[in-house]
Design a protein around this motif. Structure first.
Motif, PDB file in Angstrom:
ATOM      1  N   THR B  81       0.834  -1.199   0.000  1.00  9.05           N
ATOM      2  CA  THR B  81       0.000   0.000   0.000  1.00  9.05           C
ATOM      3  C   THR B  81       0.868   1.249   0.000  1.00  9.05           C
ATOM      4  N   ALA B 108      -9.838  -0.294   0.364  1.00 13.09           N
ATOM      5  CA  ALA B 108      -9.270  -1.594  -0.008  1.00 13.09           C
ATOM      6  C   ALA B 108      -8.442  -2.146   1.144  1.00 13.09           C
ATOM      7  N   GLY B 111     -10.656  -3.702   3.566  1.00 17.51           N
ATOM      8  CA  GLY B 111     -11.087  -4.989   3.038  1.00 17.51           C
ATOM      9  C   GLY B 111     -10.019  -6.052   3.227  1.00 17.51           C
ATOM     10  N   MET B 112      -8.758  -5.696   2.927  1.00 19.70           N
ATOM     11  CA  MET B 112      -7.694  -6.700   3.009  1.00 19.70           C
ATOM     12  C   MET B 112      -7.359  -7.033   4.451  1.00 19.70           C
ATOM     13  N   SER B 131     -12.764  -5.404  -0.938  1.00 23.07           N
ATOM     14  CA  SER B 131     -11.558  -5.060  -1.698  1.00 23.07           C
ATOM     15  C   SER B 131     -11.802  -5.213  -3.193  1.00 23.07           C
ATOM     16  N   SER B 135     -11.322  -2.293  -5.929  1.00 22.33           N
ATOM     17  CA  SER B 135     -10.379  -2.411  -7.045  1.00 22.33           C
ATOM     18  C   SER B 135     -11.071  -2.260  -8.404  1.00 22.33           C
ATOM     19  N   ILE B 240      -3.794  -7.257  -3.705  1.00 22.31           N
ATOM     20  CA  ILE B 240      -5.229  -7.521  -3.618  1.00 22.31           C
ATOM     21  C   ILE B 240      -5.563  -8.938  -4.067  1.00 22.31           C
ATOM     22  N   SER B 244      -7.020 -11.866  -1.675  1.00 23.79           N
ATOM     23  CA  SER B 244      -8.379 -12.378  -1.859  1.00 23.79           C
ATOM     24  C   SER B 244      -8.389 -13.765  -2.484  1.00 23.79           C
TER      25      SER B 244
END
Lengths: 164, 474, 106
Positions: B81, B108, B111-112, B131, B135, B240, B244
């Motif tokens: 990041t 994001a 989310g991660m 995420s 994205s 990402i 995920s």
């Protein structure tokens, strides 16, 4: 346990889905989706899930259909000629779907299905409001995050196009 | 304090966007500081991340938990990041877009962070979507045709993946009455080989294969990676999809499903196919970012292969390679951002001799590619070595040989890339090209130092850190 | 579980499977980007009903409804973003025909 109402509603659900896919006009397809969604909401009522049914009815049958219809009106101008061509194209491909569905339905019905599992223990808490607001905080947090992301999406994707 | 990792980015996004004047432009700096704080906390104050019994923990029942695996991921999230934010600062010119970018990166990040900390399968789906939606918007933000098309393809395939995962969740709800890792895990163990359970597990795995971009479910990945703005490519390729798809697979295989020969065999086959198809496809690319995207597919294959091996060493190697991959793949995408920024193209056939004009990019790219190809003493060598040794020990010699052979392919396509872009004679067209700005060379240098540092420090870390990762998962 | 309940579950599952086949067919065969999204919506409809059904059959309607509601919220945001992307493609191509998308290569 399975009643006539269930049979009718399930039949309508499948019919609605098929019509959504087969109809040549995009606008009718969106309306078909809304109808399918509304039938789904009634089925959810039948399955003792009223709150989720209300959500389905207002958000999916209402909001999402509105989004689709406005998008279609923004992007679509069909003439009678277009429609005739498209109808032909669709007939070319889409007559297969009812056949596939019939075959799949017949195959699935002929399966002798046994639910060979032990039922899980009854839940400690079965009120959806308590489950949603008191237990599943993480999902609520995720919903907030995704709604925020959606807001930025609207800003980034829908704002005026300067170069046109 | 664990919940702060999720709450803080969200709170910052909300506060920054209150209509209070000029706060909005601070977003970038706040996000940058937040990523540094996260890295610092994971490295130097891990005690702060162990418990969840503070005020916030009592206030919210989030059910978060950490172990060494999630700490490794938290660290890579913060590093990537950080790099992506700096590059975004340099490459996104329009002020409004930059603000959107910073906010979406923060979302994001929520989310991660959520994905690596949660312990519930349905929440896993929710946070994967957080995420993913962030994205999609980040890719499409530029609004040129390629980016929009890449985003659309990604949206459709990702939606199919979530539908597979949800169908699996419904079946698991049926057998366990819950969606928490522990309850689902014990229900799967109890029901054993019921066809319903096999169906559910297969659906979930397929969904994660799509999310992680493994062959044959990789259709969306090259388009999305190559059409996204440079800073977004770094975030997407670096972390990402790793969180995920790949982290979720590792977590599912280790914490929910437990050891299983058939799943391991499936993972090894998918991993090997990804390694080979990714590497062969990368050989044929002329676009730099597209080549890196295929290379990413291939490297992810190694992670899955190590995971499928099933032994402690294999899983530790997989996690270590996941970390290394996220670092050196981000570095390669930072370099491609430098090139895209300075040259305005990523077509390798138009380049040549840029090494003399862009020395930092040249050297860091060399380090990243040697590490990707697995040359000692860089980080990528050790993680690949661990995977290959694990395969050999668990008598999967054939897979080990394929993994080593594919390394040669990796070397081949990356060498081609380095030669086409940086070596050779400088053409007149690029005679006046300058090195990219500080916002790109700084993250490139940092990432290159991490790659070298981790590689050199490997013997020190092996017993103290890497092996406990595996033992932590049992 | 009783055979009656199993039959109930199976009849609903067949209907869900048919809806999802229709949605998947739509997604695979159409060239129209909006119609592809409608196909995705049909798939999601089937999924929502499946989750509610699983909750009903096991008596966990609270959890199943909480899941369905979360799912619906996410679905809406996803559709808004997807429609935004489709509108963007339309502005470039003046069409929402997927055959005009150039980069269909893997």
């Amino acid at each position: 346990m399975i009643t006539t109402t269930h049979w009718v509603l399930l039949g309508a659900l499948v019919a609605g889905a098929v019509w959504t896919v087969l109809t040549a006009r995009l606008l009718r397809s969106a309306v078909g989706l809304a109808i399918t969604s509304a039938i789904l909401a009634i089925l959810m009522f039948q399955l003792a899930s009223p709150l989720a049914a209300v959500f389905e009815l207002s958000v999916c049958a209402g909001l999402i259909s509105a989004i689709f219809v406005s998008t279609i009106s923004m992007t679509h101008r069909v003439t009678a000629e277009d429609l005739a061509i498209r109808l032909k194209e669709r007939l070319h491909w889409f007559w297969l779907l009812p056949l596939i569905l019939l075959a799949a339905g017949a195959a699935l019905i002929s399966v002798h299905f046994v639910l060979d599992i032990r039922p899980p223990a009854p839940p400690a808490e079965n009120d959806v409001r308590i489950v949603l607001w008191k237990i599943r905080h993480l999902d609520l947090l995720g919903q907030i995050a995704i709604l925020l992301a959606g807001a930025f999406g609207v800003v980034a994707l829908f704002k005026e196009w300067k170069d046109e | 304090m664990l919940s702060l990792l999720l709450l803080l980015p969200l709170l910052i996004v909300m506060i920054l966007n209150l209509p209070l004047g000029r706060f909005r432009s601070l977003g970038f700096w706040v996000a940058l500081v937040l990523s540094l704080v996260q890295a610092y906390t994971v490295l130097f104050a891990p005690a702060a991340l162990s418990g969840n019994h503070d005020v916030l923990g009592r206030l919210f029942s989030l059910g978060l938990a950490t172990d060494n695996l999630s700490r490794v991921l938290l660290l890579s999230i913060s590093i990537v990041t950080f790099a992506s934010l700096l590059v975004g600062r340099q490459t996104i010119r329009e002020e409004k877009q930059r603000i959107n970018f910073a906010n979406l990166v923060l979302i994001a990040m929520t989310g991660m962070n959520g994905t690596v900390l949660l312990t519930d399968l349905f929440s896993l789906y929710v946070f994967l979507e957080v995420s993913a939606v962030a994205s999609f918007i980040l890719i499409a933000m530029k609004r040129d045709l390629n980016a929009l098309e890449g985003a659309f393809k990604y949206i459709v395939l990702s939606a199919v993946a979530t539908i597979l995962m949800l169908s699996s969740l419904a079946v698991l709800l049926l057998i366990s009455g819950s969606t928490s890792f522990a309850a689902v895990g014990s229900a799967i163990k109890a029901e054993g080989r019921s066809p319903l359970v096999v169906f559910a597990v297969a659906m979930f795995l397929c969904g994660l294969f799509i999310k992680g971009g493994l062959v044959p479910f990789h259709g969306w990945l090259p388009g999305a990676y190559s059409a996204a703005p440079p800073a977004v490519s770094i975030l997407l390729a670096g972390i990402i999809t790793k969180v995920s798809g790949i982290y979720a697979l590792i977590r599912l295989a280790t914490s929910v499903l437990g050891p299983s020969n058939s799943i391991n065999a499936l993972l090894m086959i998918v991993g090997t196919i990804s390694i080979l198809v990714g590497a062969l496809a990368a050989l044929g690319q002329t676009d730099l970012k597209r080549m890196l995207a295929y290379s990413s597919i291939s490297q992810v294959g190694y992670i899955i292969l190590g995971l499928g091996c099933g032994t402690d060493l294999g899983i530790a190697g997989a996690i270590f390679h996941l970390f290394n991959h996220s670092i050196f793949k981000s570095l390669l995408f930072v370099n491609s951002a430098a090139i895209e920024e300075q040259l305005g193209t990523t077509d390798m056939s138009q380049m040549g001799g840029l090494g003399s004009r862009m020395p930092v990019t040249n050297v860091t790219s060399l380090i990243a590619f040697l590490s990707t190809a697995g040359l000692p003493p860089l980080s990528g060598f050790w993680s690949k070595l661990m995977i290959v040794v694990a395969l050999w020990q668990s008598s999967h010699g054939g897979y080990a040989v394929l993994a080593v052979l594919a390394s040669v392919l990796t070397l081949a396509y990356l060498l081609t890339m380095q030669r086409r872009v940086f070596f050779g004679i400088l053409t007149d067209r690029w005679a006046n090209v300058q090195e990219a700005g500080f916002g790109i060379t700084l993250p490139a240098t940092v990432l290159a130092l991490i790659t070298v540092g981790v590689g050199v420090a490997f013997p020190l870390m092996f017993n103290s850190f890497l092996l406990p990762v595996a033992s932590f998962l049992k | 579980m009783s055979s009656e309940l199993a039959q109930f579950f199976w009849v609903f599952s067949i209907a869900i499977a048919l809806v999802m086949i229709a949605g998947f067919y739509c997604l695979l065969l159409t060239y129209n980007l909006i119609r592809a999204l409608i196909g995705l919506e049909l798939l999601t409809k089937g999924m929502t009903l499946f989750i509610i059904l699983a909750g009903y059959v096991t008596g966990h309607t609270g959890l199943a409804q909480a899941m369905a509601i979360t799912l619906i919220v996410i679905e809406v945001v996803l559709m808004v973003v997807a429609v935004g992307v489709v509108l963007g493609i339309f502005r470039h191509n003046r069409s929402i025909d997927a055959r005009l998308i150039r980069n269909i290569k893997g």
